[in-house]
Motif scaffolding. Structure first.
Motif, PDB file in Angstrom:
ATOM      1  N   PHE A 143       0.845  -1.185   0.000  1.00 16.06           N
ATOM      2  CA  PHE A 143       0.000   0.000   0.000  1.00 16.06           C
ATOM      3  C   PHE A 143       0.883   1.238   0.000  1.00 16.06           C
ATOM      4  O   PHE A 143       1.949   1.254   0.623  1.00 16.06           O
ATOM      5  CB  PHE A 143      -0.898   0.037   1.242  1.00 16.06           C
ATOM      6  CG  PHE A 143      -1.994  -0.977   1.247  1.00 16.06           C
ATOM      7  CD1 PHE A 143      -3.151  -0.765   0.507  1.00 16.06           C
ATOM      8  CD2 PHE A 143      -1.878  -2.134   1.989  1.00 16.06           C
ATOM      9  CE1 PHE A 143      -4.169  -1.700   0.519  1.00 16.06           C
ATOM     10  CE2 PHE A 143      -2.894  -3.072   2.011  1.00 16.06           C
ATOM     11  CZ  PHE A 143      -4.050  -2.855   1.265  1.00 16.06           C
ATOM     12  N   LEU A 144       0.429   2.268  -0.683  1.00 20.83           N
ATOM     13  CA  LEU A 144       1.127   3.552  -0.637  1.00 20.83           C
ATOM     14  C   LEU A 144       0.810   4.232   0.690  1.00 20.83           C
ATOM     15  O   LEU A 144      -0.356   4.411   1.049  1.00 20.83           O
ATOM     16  CB  LEU A 144       0.686   4.427  -1.809  1.00 20.83           C
ATOM     17  CG  LEU A 144       1.371   5.782  -1.952  1.00 20.83           C
ATOM     18  CD1 LEU A 144       2.865   5.609  -2.182  1.00 20.83           C
ATOM     19  CD2 LEU A 144       0.758   6.559  -3.110  1.00 20.83           C
ATOM     20  N   LEU A 145       1.857   4.606   1.431  1.00 19.63           N
ATOM     21  CA  LEU A 145       1.668   5.198   2.752  1.00 19.63           C
ATOM     22  C   LEU A 145       1.352   6.681   2.682  1.00 19.63           C
ATOM     23  O   LEU A 145       0.663   7.222   3.539  1.00 19.63           O
ATOM     24  CB  LEU A 145       2.922   4.980   3.608  1.00 19.63           C
ATOM     25  CG  LEU A 145       3.229   3.527   3.979  1.00 19.63           C
ATOM     26  CD1 LEU A 145       4.543   3.446   4.742  1.00 19.63           C
ATOM     27  CD2 LEU A 145       2.096   2.938   4.812  1.00 19.63           C
ATOM     28  N   ARG A 156       8.172   7.363  -3.371  1.00 16.16           N
ATOM     29  CA  ARG A 156       7.227   7.446  -2.264  1.00 16.16           C
ATOM     30  C   ARG A 156       7.372   6.221  -1.366  1.00 16.16           C
ATOM     31  O   ARG A 156       7.906   5.196  -1.764  1.00 16.16           O
ATOM     32  CB  ARG A 156       5.791   7.565  -2.794  1.00 16.16           C
ATOM     33  CG  ARG A 156       5.596   8.760  -3.722  1.00 16.16           C
ATOM     34  CD  ARG A 156       4.148   8.971  -4.095  1.00 16.16           C
ATOM     35  NE  ARG A 156       3.994  10.060  -5.042  1.00 16.16           N
ATOM     36  CZ  ARG A 156       3.943  11.345  -4.705  1.00 16.16           C
ATOM     37  NH1 ARG A 156       4.034  11.695  -3.432  1.00 16.16           N
ATOM     38  NH2 ARG A 156       3.800  12.284  -5.622  1.00 16.16           N
ATOM     39  N   TRP A 157       6.856   6.366  -0.153  1.00 13.84           N
ATOM     40  CA  TRP A 157       6.941   5.280   0.817  1.00 13.84           C
ATOM     41  C   TRP A 157       5.762   4.334   0.656  1.00 13.84           C
ATOM     42  O   TRP A 157       4.608   4.753   0.639  1.00 13.84           O
ATOM     43  CB  TRP A 157       6.982   5.833   2.241  1.00 13.84           C
ATOM     44  CG  TRP A 157       8.306   6.443   2.590  1.00 13.84           C
ATOM     45  CD1 TRP A 157       8.624   7.767   2.606  1.00 13.84           C
ATOM     46  CD2 TRP A 157       9.489   5.739   2.958  1.00 13.84           C
ATOM     47  NE1 TRP A 157       9.939   7.947   2.955  1.00 13.84           N
ATOM     48  CE2 TRP A 157      10.497   6.712   3.181  1.00 13.84           C
ATOM     49  CE3 TRP A 157       9.815   4.386   3.120  1.00 13.84           C
ATOM     50  CZ2 TRP A 157      11.790   6.371   3.558  1.00 13.84           C
ATOM     51  CZ3 TRP A 157      11.102   4.047   3.496  1.00 13.84           C
ATOM     52  CH2 TRP A 157      12.076   5.035   3.718  1.00 13.84           C
ATOM     53  N   ASP A 169       8.898  -7.883   4.140  1.00 14.94           N
ATOM     54  CA  ASP A 169       7.823  -6.919   4.324  1.00 14.94           C
ATOM     55  C   ASP A 169       8.308  -5.760   5.188  1.00 14.94           C
ATOM     56  O   ASP A 169       9.292  -5.859   5.912  1.00 14.94           O
ATOM     57  CB  ASP A 169       6.593  -7.582   4.947  1.00 14.94           C
ATOM     58  CG  ASP A 169       6.916  -8.291   6.257  1.00 14.94           C
ATOM     59  OD1 ASP A 169       8.102  -8.359   6.617  1.00 14.94           O
ATOM     60  OD2 ASP A 169       5.983  -8.766   6.912  1.00 14.94           O
ATOM     61  N   GLY A 170       7.601  -4.641   5.098  1.00 14.37           N
ATOM     62  CA  GLY A 170       7.997  -3.433   5.811  1.00 14.37           C
ATOM     63  C   GLY A 170       7.940  -2.232   4.889  1.00 14.37           C
ATOM     64  O   GLY A 170       7.484  -2.309   3.749  1.00 14.37           O
ATOM     65  N   ASP A 171       8.393  -1.089   5.377  1.00 14.72           N
ATOM     66  CA  ASP A 171       8.355   0.143   4.602  1.00 14.72           C
ATOM     67  C   ASP A 171       9.478   0.153   3.568  1.00 14.72           C
ATOM     68  O   ASP A 171      10.623  -0.186   3.877  1.00 14.72           O
ATOM     69  CB  ASP A 171       8.496   1.360   5.517  1.00 14.72           C
ATOM     70  CG  ASP A 171       7.308   1.503   6.461  1.00 14.72           C
ATOM     71  OD1 ASP A 171       6.349   0.732   6.304  1.00 14.72           O
ATOM     72  OD2 ASP A 171       7.354   2.380   7.339  1.00 14.72           O
ATOM     73  N   ARG A 172       9.136   0.552   2.356  1.00 14.38           N
ATOM     74  CA  ARG A 172      10.119   0.662   1.282  1.00 14.38           C
ATOM     75  C   ARG A 172       9.858   1.948   0.503  1.00 14.38           C
ATOM     76  O   ARG A 172       8.712   2.322   0.266  1.00 14.38           O
ATOM     77  CB  ARG A 172      10.032  -0.525   0.318  1.00 14.38           C
ATOM     78  CG  ARG A 172      10.442  -1.859   0.908  1.00 14.38           C
ATOM     79  CD  ARG A 172      11.944  -1.927   1.144  1.00 14.38           C
ATOM     80  NE  ARG A 172      12.350  -3.255   1.584  1.00 14.38           N
ATOM     81  CZ  ARG A 172      12.284  -3.686   2.835  1.00 14.38           C
ATOM     82  NH1 ARG A 172      11.796  -2.878   3.772  1.00 14.38           N
ATOM     83  NH2 ARG A 172      12.679  -4.899   3.152  1.00 14.38           N
ATOM     84  N   ARG A 173      10.930   2.603   0.106  1.00 14.94           N
ATOM     85  CA  ARG A 173      10.811   3.798  -0.736  1.00 14.94           C
ATOM     86  C   ARG A 173      10.960   3.347  -2.184  1.00 14.94           C
ATOM     87  O   ARG A 173      12.055   2.976  -2.626  1.00 14.94           O
ATOM     88  CB  ARG A 173      11.868   4.829  -0.373  1.00 14.94           C
ATOM     89  CG  ARG A 173      11.643   6.204  -0.997  1.00 14.94           C
ATOM     90  CD  ARG A 173      12.457   7.245  -0.252  1.00 14.94           C
ATOM     91  NE  ARG A 173      12.479   8.541  -0.896  1.00 14.94           N
ATOM     92  CZ  ARG A 173      11.508   9.448  -0.796  1.00 14.94           C
ATOM     93  NH1 ARG A 173      10.426   9.170  -0.078  1.00 14.94           N
ATOM     94  NH2 ARG A 173      11.610  10.620  -1.393  1.00 14.94           N
TER      95      ARG A 173
END
Length: 223
Positions: A143-145, A156-157, A169-173
């Motif tokens: 999902f786009l944060l 984008r994050w 999994d986790g936040d990725r730019r």
């Protein structure tokens, strides 16, 4: 799509025999033009065509050739030609396979825009954000944060919901970019020539072309 055909006749699934293809001699009788430019190659007319004089000024194609018809005739269908689609690159996770990198933008209706991948992935609106989806397994990958009202382009994050392409999994730019080869994509997805990257001059509107630049400083030489 030919201008005259597109402006007068919209697509309809219930087509008749003939199809509008765009040639017309509305401006000057006998001078057939396409999008305002005279047609240089020969037109394969049906036998005894064109025969409409000043009353039939638009060309329509049938299995045995082209005929001139009244431009107000309701044929319902037109023959379309398409320019090359804009290709986007989605990078940050799956660059090992190019079919997972390239996407093409499609607008399915007036309000829905989606990016269709060459492989199993699509990017589309889901609720109030954008989602990266595997259409084969019907699972959401990320999902786009960030809050993006219209488009998800740029760096984008994203929140990865599951491991993908050896990424946990986790936040990725991640970057969704329209820039072709030889161009650098700014964080806001605008494109600048690659030589302008790290040239000690801000070329991107967000100055991102000068981020993370490795520079070598030489001591001043005194003579």
């Amino acid at each position: 799509m030919a201008t005259i055909a597109h402006s007068k006749f919209q697509y309809d699934q219930n087509c008749f025999t003939d199809f509008w293809i765009g040639p017309n001699d509305i401006k000057e009788e006998g001078v057939w033009m396409m999008d305002g430019v005279p047609i240089k190659h020969p037109i394969i007319w049906k036998p005894s065509e064109p025969n409409g004089l000043q009353y039939e000024n638009c060309g329509a194609i049938a299995p045995i050739g082209v005929s001139d018809l009244d431009c107000d005739t309701n044929l319902r269908c037109t023959v379309c030609s398409f320019k090359d689609f804009q290709r986007f690159s989605f990078v940050g996770t799956c660059e090992s396979e190019l079919r997972n990198v390239y996407f093409t933008a499609f607008q399915l209706d007036e309000e829905e825009l989606m990016f269709m991948g060459y492989g199993a992935y699509h990017i589309k609106r889901l609720n109030d954000t954008w989602a990266w989806i595997n259409v084969v397994t019907n699972k959401t990958i990320a999902f786009l944060l960030e809050s993006v009202p219209d488009f998800p382009m740029g760096r984008r994050w994203w929140q990865l919901e599951q491991p993908v392409c050896e990424q946990k999994d986790g936040d990725r730019r991640l970057l969704l970019s329209p820039c072709p080869a030889g161009y650098f994509s700014c964080n806001d997805a605008t494109c600048i020539p690659l030589p302008h990257r790290c040239d000690l001059k801000y070329d991107c509107r967000d100055n991102s072309d000068e981020y993370d630049c490795k520079r070598i400083f030489f001591p001043q030489v005194r003579q």
